[in-house]
Write a protein that holds these residues in place. Structure first.
Motif, PDB file in Angstrom:
ATOM      1  N   HIS A 158      25.427 -25.263 -28.909  1.00 61.57           N
ATOM      2  CA  HIS A 158      26.057 -26.107 -28.062  1.00 61.57           C
ATOM      3  C   HIS A 158      26.318 -26.123 -26.878  1.00 61.57           C
ATOM      4  CE1 HIS A 158      27.381 -28.946 -31.826  1.00 61.57           C
ATOM      5  NE2 HIS A 158      27.126 -27.863 -32.223  1.00 61.57           N
ATOM      6  N   ASN A 159      26.495 -27.082 -26.159  1.00 65.01           N
ATOM      7  CA  ASN A 159      27.520 -27.215 -24.592  1.00 65.01           C
ATOM      8  C   ASN A 159      28.840 -27.569 -24.799  1.00 65.01           C
ATOM      9  OD1 ASN A 159      24.304 -28.133 -23.448  1.00 65.01           O
ATOM     10  ND2 ASN A 159      25.108 -26.049 -23.010  1.00 65.01           N
TER      11      ASN A 159
ATOM     12  N   GLU B 206      24.116 -32.650 -25.180  1.00 64.41           N
ATOM     13  CA  GLU B 206      24.209 -31.245 -24.808  1.00 64.41           C
ATOM     14  C   GLU B 206      22.746 -30.618 -24.659  1.00 64.41           C
ATOM     15  OE1 GLU B 206      26.629 -29.445 -27.961  1.00 64.41           O
ATOM     16  OE2 GLU B 206      28.211 -30.998 -27.352  1.00 64.41           O
TER      17      GLU B 206
ATOM     18  N   HIS C 273      24.642 -32.333 -30.969  1.00 70.17           N
ATOM     19  CA  HIS C 273      25.230 -33.504 -29.837  1.00 70.17           C
ATOM     20  C   HIS C 273      24.209 -33.779 -29.004  1.00 70.17           C
ATOM     21  CE1 HIS C 273      29.322 -31.678 -31.486  1.00 70.17           C
ATOM     22  NE2 HIS C 273      29.011 -32.957 -31.984  1.00 70.17           N
TER      23      HIS C 273
HETATM   24 ZN    ZN Z   1      28.382 -29.967 -29.334  1.00 66.09          ZN
END
Ligand code: ZN
Length: 409
Positions: A287-288, A196, A193
């Motif tokens: 991820h964040n 992020e 993503h």
């Molecule tokens: Zn993510």
């Protein structure tokens, strides 16, 4: 706009403030560089206020990333930067930088519905302002170049050319031959993503530590084949788009038999091949998470626990225990996990770690690691420290005979 005559009348008796006002440079906002992206709603030269929102990149995912340069600043002045958008676009603190390299937080912004206003005091003629510390392909290339210099068994490679024909920098470190007839595979990737950016800084910290002369990093390198991909969705990172839920599908819902994104297809190929030669595969997708209070530290998404074999469950529990022991702070891991199964997303089987668990044989640990971004601790340095501690957690897990991950599941 305030009429100029009003200013003239109000200040006519003071010592030439009008000339001072006239000499003030005009603020300008630009985002025509890799990762740069912003939609400017208003530039108020008198109030020295900048009102923006994340730019719209139709079809390229959530509208939550912003990163721009401001020129025409009078050194020492305080700019007012207002950002409008959804919750993921509005950190409590913005990131700002004078050189685009070292990033600091602003003080907490003033929050209104759908908007946060930050006061940014700048001691220079230009500055960068962003959602968080940007992490771009050049950072990935530099990291990998340093790793190759530091580790004789490290090699740079391109995971793939993207659909927009950009390279996807990746690092591969081979174990010491003598010790590792069937090495352990450690696969780390970030940034499926694009918004992020913190997750890439976590990856940076992990790789820096892995290639350091720390005795425990050395021990890990002796036994492991390591692959690190700091940015999976290069195109959206360069564009400055959010990426999440993009068309035709989210990068992390693309792990099917016919992936659309080339980074996913290449990762699947390598993972299958390397898993065949590994006695344990440890897959970590960085991820964040969300902006809210329950996402302020580090937590892991696991595969649905009910679907795990007893052996894999034991491995997972041992790894999480090691992570809890090593990752106390900053942004500590307190043992919190969530499952991403059918109740989480109808395309849950196409989430990378679930694909890994389903398609790779033998002892496998596959997790998503989320690092909180909307906190005063979510800085370049702390993200990297989280990455270093993740490395220590892997080493602790693999180094202990109980749950060391060498038994068949
Ligand atoms: Zn993510």
């Amino acid at each position: 706009m305030r009429p100029v005559t009003a200013i003239l009348l109000g200040t006519a008796l003071l010592a030439s403030p009008v000339t001072a006002l006239a000499a003030r440079p005009a603020l300008a906002v630009s985002a025509d560089f890799p990762g740069g992206s912003v939609h400017v709603d208003e530039l108020d030269q008198e109030a020295r206020a900048i009102r923006v929102q994340p730019a719209d990149h139709p079809g390229r995912g959530w509208r939550c990333w912003w990163y721009f340069k401001v020129t025409g600043i009078e050194p020492g002045e305080t700019l007012t930067v207002s950002v409008s958008g959804g919750g993921f676009a509005l950190p409590d603190r913005a990131a700002f930088s004078l050189d685009g390299v070292a990033w600091k937080h602003t003080s907490p912004g003033r929050r209104e519905k759908g908007k946060v206003t930050y006061a940014v005091r700048v001691d220079a003629r230009e500055a960068y302002v962003a959602w968080g510390p940007p992490y771009l392909p050049l950072h990935a290339r530099d990291l990998i170049a340093r790793a190759v210099k530091a580790c004789p068994r490290a090699k740079a490679f391109d995971l793939c050319r993207t659909r927009e024909d950009r390279p996807t920098p990746a690092l591969r470190i081979e174990p010491d031959d003598a010790q590792a007839e069937r090495p352990i595979l450690l696969w780390v990737q970030a940034r499926q993503h694009a918004w992020e950016s913190g997750s890439s800084w976590v990856c940076e910290g992990l790789v820096r530590w892995l290639c350091s002369d720390d005795a425990r990093a050395n021990a890990l390198r002796r036994r492991c084949r390591i692959v690190a991909v700091p940015i999976m969705d290069i195109d959206n990172v360069v564009r400055g788009a959010g990426g999440k839920n993009q068309n035709p599908q989210d990068h992390n819902r693309d792990w099917s038999d016919q992936p659309h994104w080339r980074a996913v297809a290449a990762a699947q190929r390598m993972l299958r091949e390397m898993n065949d030669a590994a006695r344990l595969t440890l897959f970590i997708d960085l991820h964040n998470p969300g902006p809210g209070p329950r996402d302020q530290e580090v937590f892991f998404y696991t595969c649905p626990l009910a679907g795990l074999s007893e052996g894999r469950r034991t491995l997972l529990d041992a790894f999480l225990a090691a992570a809890k022991a090593e990752m106390a702070a900053p942004l500590g891991f307190r043992g919190q996990t969530r499952e991403s199964g059918p109740g989480y997303d109808r395309n849950w089987e196409r989430i990378s770690k679930n694909w890994v668990a389903d398609h790779l044989d033998g002892p496998v640990i596959a997790v998503t690691m989320e690092t909180g971004w909307n906190t005063p601790h979510s800085t370049q340095a702390n993200y990297q420290e989280v990455g270093r501690r993740l490395g220590l957690a892997v080493e602790r897990h693999l180094g202990r005979p109980a749950g060391a991950g060498t038994a068949a599941p």
